[in-house]
Design a protein around this motif. Structure first.
Motif, mmCIF file in Angstrom:
data_model
loop_
_atom_site.group_PDB
_atom_site.id
_atom_site.type_symbol
_atom_site.label_atom_id
_atom_site.label_comp_id
_atom_site.label_asym_id
_atom_site.label_seq_id
_atom_site.Cartn_x
_atom_site.Cartn_y
_atom_site.Cartn_z
ATOM 1 N N HIS A 335 -10.800 0.338 21.445
ATOM 2 C CA HIS A 335 -11.890 -0.407 22.076
ATOM 3 C C HIS A 335 -12.672 -1.162 21.011
ATOM 4 N N LYS A 359 -12.490 -3.416 28.766
ATOM 5 C CA LYS A 359 -11.126 -2.900 28.814
ATOM 6 C C LYS A 359 -11.101 -1.468 29.336
ATOM 7 N N LYS A 361 -8.521 1.786 29.113
ATOM 8 C CA LYS A 361 -7.359 2.270 28.374
ATOM 9 C C LYS A 361 -6.956 3.645 28.886
ATOM 10 N N CYS A 370 -2.258 5.075 23.207
ATOM 11 C CA CYS A 370 -2.668 4.345 24.405
ATOM 12 C C CYS A 370 -1.413 3.788 25.063
ATOM 13 N N THR A 373 -3.281 -0.774 28.949
ATOM 14 C CA THR A 373 -4.631 -1.335 28.872
ATOM 15 C C THR A 373 -4.810 -2.332 30.007
ATOM 16 N N THR A 375 -7.246 -5.306 31.554
ATOM 17 C CA THR A 375 -8.232 -6.269 31.044
ATOM 18 C C THR A 375 -8.775 -7.179 32.130
#
Length: 882
Positions: A335, A359, A361, A370, A373, A375
């Motif tokens: 992040h 974001k 995750k 991760c 993700t 967005t």
């Protein structure tokens, strides 16, 4: 729950300040081959600035911003020695022989002897000091930026900001004089030897690449006949520039370089987020790729020259790139901004984090990576919540939307919005997953939507201040809302007449949490109080004053000491444990507090960070860092930087953090924005300034001396296993010694016919350890049927015990379930491949005779494949399939 939690080895962190070269407190190590990561217990007091491994990979030397170094044994994960270089370290490199390492301490270069490990020191010599300095080299006029050794470890190169590179010898060499390589117009970032050490490459920040060769000085007099006969005479020989090349990247500066001598590859990372790969000495560009929106701050090449690793600090990116196939081996990004909330998945295998960077995750707990993700949000994400089944995730954002995510297909399948533009600060999901509600900091109403249709069902009015927190009861009966108007309201949203029961408190409500049985409610308020309420009677049952527990740590802007600033601390996030006996609370402090609900006693305080690079980790401030203009850490010294690019301030006026990637530098404050217990209750996670931390009870001890006596040794265990054939005794002895190789040997040495008897007679005190070991073996071992027999025997003989102690063996049962599913999928895939192979063979030409490749006659009849060959041909071979 009173057992002390310890930091688990698979802690997940997102990186701040300086990717790959700056970690904080606990430093994660990533295994790209097996896609896992683990955390090394390194307790630096400042951000780590330099890392270097010995060529054998057994010793790690890490140095923080102040020059404090820690030597660590990587295989054993043990800290061997603490040392101080007394000044910031700008460069660090071990020699290829592993006997020395060079350190750039500002303008000086120091070479030290590498401490020897017992397997290296075969002669048994005693070392009275871990670090012994070999020599000190002076000559540079500015900071040393890079150190590189020759392949024979006799010489090394240094690159400096003073526009020069220099050649040094480890020990005095006959007729060798330290040489200066000058000619660059900006600071030199790297200097490298070629494989044959006949060529030197130097790279400067302005993109110039010089190739140096050892030639005769053209200004020297012509050699005489005697000098021509003397081959070893190099009196007039000099290192001279043979070629000049330039990176043409549209005025972008070179930030980092790396050179692989074996394959003659040069890779450079630029300030515009592009990296280039070049073949030397021809300087042929292989390819370039844009991998980041900001500077690439670090690059390195693995030993074989196949993988390139890049780090970008502003976006927290870590990339491993295979240049031959042009594919990503590893692509991770943390992040960019502070995390706001987190939640465990219902199966406990994943953790979801949300942050101000917009974001979302999803992290894998086991590997520490991760895995996806999201967005789609255009502003900070404030809250997240799973539906009961665990396949749907709901998030709220300041962009005015609530989004539902499908975690099977990894897509946003539903978006909920209000009639007017609102910034949602909290949300709650009905356990059935059919209704989602959210609260806003702009409106005092609670909005409720239908997940199936996406329509707004209702708006609950009653609060006189912004809604700060929402929570559905686990049984789905009521929803509770906390507000800054100092009230908590209990809503019965599914009744025909929606009513609310207000609970009056003494301060603004920060967070609310339901006990798993839905009968009790915990409330955290701004005055540092924790209160517990009965949901059915709407009465307060008990309370805890947590101001003194959560207080601690003095920020650099605080005018009062940490002991006198307790009134400003409070718990901004609280959660119940899985069994409802404990409450975990954290807030704007460096502590996480674990309370017992029944006795109202503080069971444990966890310190999030001891990193002095964060504000609020110290109890007492040093007066020497206070000036007339305020604390030294808040004074902007950007204009005093030596490089022009560093002096230019391109940030927006007054910018601190958020959407502006060129945020002004400031010292982040240590705080915890979210905590969550795992469904099994064996671990919890916390979102803090340091990143995502996982605390767990499931840590394997290195040695457990329970029921040991002098007769229990590895040799006696093997004797009992192999000679006496007492498999149960051998297994118990191996568990007592707790050595993994010995347990594996005994485990694999027990015949399959004796597994049921051994498991049925095994004491219950060893069942959990056996189940954990078998679950691990089922995942890693190739003996599939053997491991399945063990699992079957454990469940058949001790199924009642497993059922009664499900809470303590939940992690092991999940591992077993995952391993069995993996075995099933592999066998199904293998069976499908065999079916396809048989179908292919049966689809060949009709039964008949043909001549094989070796000249023998073959016959294919029906489903059987046979070979008809001469009796004297012993080498003929064919596979028979039924």
């Amino acid at each position: 729950m009173k057992t002390e939690f310890k930091v688990r080895e698979t802690s997940i962190r997102y990186f701040r300040d300086n990717m790959l070269t700056t970690y904080t407190v606990l430093q994660p190590s990533r295994d790209c081959l097996y896609n896992t990561s683990h955390t090394l217990p390194l307790a630096h007091r400042k951000n780590i600035a330099r890392l270097s491994l010995t060529p054998r990979g057994n010793l790690l030397l890490s140095v923080d911003e102040d020059g404090q170094a820690i030597l660590t044994n990587i295989p054993r994960r043990i800290t061997l020695h603490h040392f101080s270089f007394k000044s910031p370290v700008s460069a660090l490199a071990f020699s290829p022989s592993g006997r020395h390492f060079a350190v750039g301490v500002r303008r000086q270069i120091e070479v030290w002897h590498t401490p020897s490990t017992p397997d290296q020191n075969a002669e048994g010599e005693l070392e009275f000091a871990p670090f012994v300095r070999h020599r000190v080299y002076n000559g540079h006029h500015d900071v040393v930026q890079r150190l590189e050794w020759s392949s024979d470890s006799r010489f090394f190169l240094s690159a400096s900001k003073d526009l020069t590179a220099r050649i040094w010898s480890l020990d005095p060499e006959e007729e060798f004089v330290p040489t200066t390589l000058a000619g660059h117009r900006e600071g030199v970032l790297g200097a490298y030897f070629s494989k044959d050490q006949e060529t030197i490459y130097t790279i400067s920040k302005d993109g110039a690449v010089f190739r140096w060769v050892y030639l005769r000085d053209p200004n020297a007099p012509e050699p005489s006949d005697d000098e021509m006969e003397d081959v070893d005479d190099d009196t007039h020989m000099r290192w001279r520039i043979a070629e000049r090349h330039y990176f043409l990247q549209n005025n972008a500066k070179v930030n980092c370089v790396a050179y692989h001598a074996e394959s003659n590859l040069l890779v450079a990372g630029f300030s515009n987020g592009v990296f280039g790969l070049y073949e030397m000495p021809e300087f042929n560009m292989i390819h370039t790729l844009s991998i980041s929106q900001n500077n690439i701050d670090f690059v390195t090449i693995n030993k074989t020259g196949e993988w390139l690793a890049f780090g970008a600090s502003k976006l927290g990116q870590l990339l491993v790139w295979e240049w031959q196939s042009e594919s990503y081996i590893l692509k991770q990004q943390g992040h960019f901004d502070s995390m706001n909330a987190l939640v465990y998945s219902p199966d406990g295998q994943k953790i979801v984090t949300t942050a101000d960077d917009g974001k979302i995750k999803v992290w894998d707990v086991k590997s520490g990576f991760c895995i996806v993700t999201f967005t789609e949000h255009t502003s900070g994400v404030t809250a997240c919540e799973f539906a009961k089944q665990g396949n749907v995730l709901f998030t709220s954002s300041l962009d005015g939307s609530i989004r539902a995510w499908d975690l099977i297909r990894y897509r946003n399948f539903r978006t909920f919005t209000a009639p007017t533009r609102l910034s949602f600060s909290c949300l709650a999901v009905d356990p059935s997953g059919e209704v989602v509600c959210a609260g806003s900091i702009d409106s005092f109403d609670i909005h409720i939507w239908s997940v199936q249709t996406g329509q707004l069902l209702d708006r609950l009015a009653g609060h006189e201040g912004p809604v700060s927190s929402l929570a559905f009861a686990p049984d789905g009966g009521v929803v509770v809302s906390g507000s800054w108007d100092r009230t908590v309201r209990i809503w019965t949203v599914f009744d025909r007449t929606q009513t609310s029961e207000p609970l009056q408190l003494q301060a603004d409500v920060l967070d609310v949490a339901f006990r798993p049985d839905s009968k009790q409610l915990a409330v955290s308020t701004l005055d540092g109080q924790l209160t517990f309420w009965s949901v059915s009677e709407a009465l307060q049952q008990s309370g805890v004053d947590g101001r003194r527990d959560v207080s601690g740590g003095r920020k650099i802007t605080d005018r009062r000491t940490a002991a006198n600033a307790s009134g400003t601390k409070s718990f901004s996030t609280i959660r119940y444990s899985s069994d409802g006996t404990c409450v975990l609370a954290a807030g704007n402090s460096k502590y996480i507090c674990l309370y017992s609900v029944s006795s109202l006693v503080l069971l444990k305080k966890f310190t999030v960070s001891i990193n002095l690079s964060l504000s609020g980790t110290q109890e007492f401030l040093n007066s020497k860092f206070m000036t007339e203009g305020g604390p030294v850490g808040l004074i902007d010294d950007q204009g005093e930087a030596s490089d022009l690019e560093d002096r230019i301030d391109r940030s927006l006026p007054g910018s601190k953090r958020g959407g502006d990637p060129s945020a002004r530098k400031r010292i982040p404050e240590v705080r915890v924005t979210g905590v969550a217990f795992s469904p099994a209750g064996r671990s919890f996670c916390a979102a803090s300034t340091e990143g995502l931390l996982i605390y767990s009870l499931d840590t394997l001890p290195l040695f457990d001396p329970i029921d040991l006596d002098l007769a229990v040794t590895p040799a006696s265990t093997l004797h009992v296993l192999q000679k006496e054939k007492d498999y149960l005794k051998a297994l118990v002895m191996a568990f007592r010694l707790n050595e993994a190789p010995l347990i594996r040997t005994v485990f694999e040495g027990i015949p399959p016919s004796s597994i049921g008897l051994v498991v049925s007679e095994l004491p219950t005190v060893y069942l959990q350890r056996l189940l954990r070991f078998v679950a691990k073996q089922a995942e890693d071992s190739p003996h599939l049927e053997f491991c399945l027999l063990w699992i079957q025997a454990i469940l058949v003989s001790h199924g009642r015990w497993v059922s009664e102690n499900k809470g303590s063996v939940e992690a092991e049962l999940r591992t077993v379930s995952r391993a069995v599913a993996k075995i099933r999928d592999e066998l199904r895939r293998l069976a499908d491949e065999n079916v396809f192979t048989i179908d292919y063979l049966l689809s060949q030409p009709p039964p008949g005779k043909g001549v094989g490749s070796s000249g023998e006659q073959k016959s294919i009849t029906g489903g059987d494949v046979q070979i008809l060959d001469d009796e004297d041909d012993d080498d003929a071979e064919w596979i028979g399939l039924d």
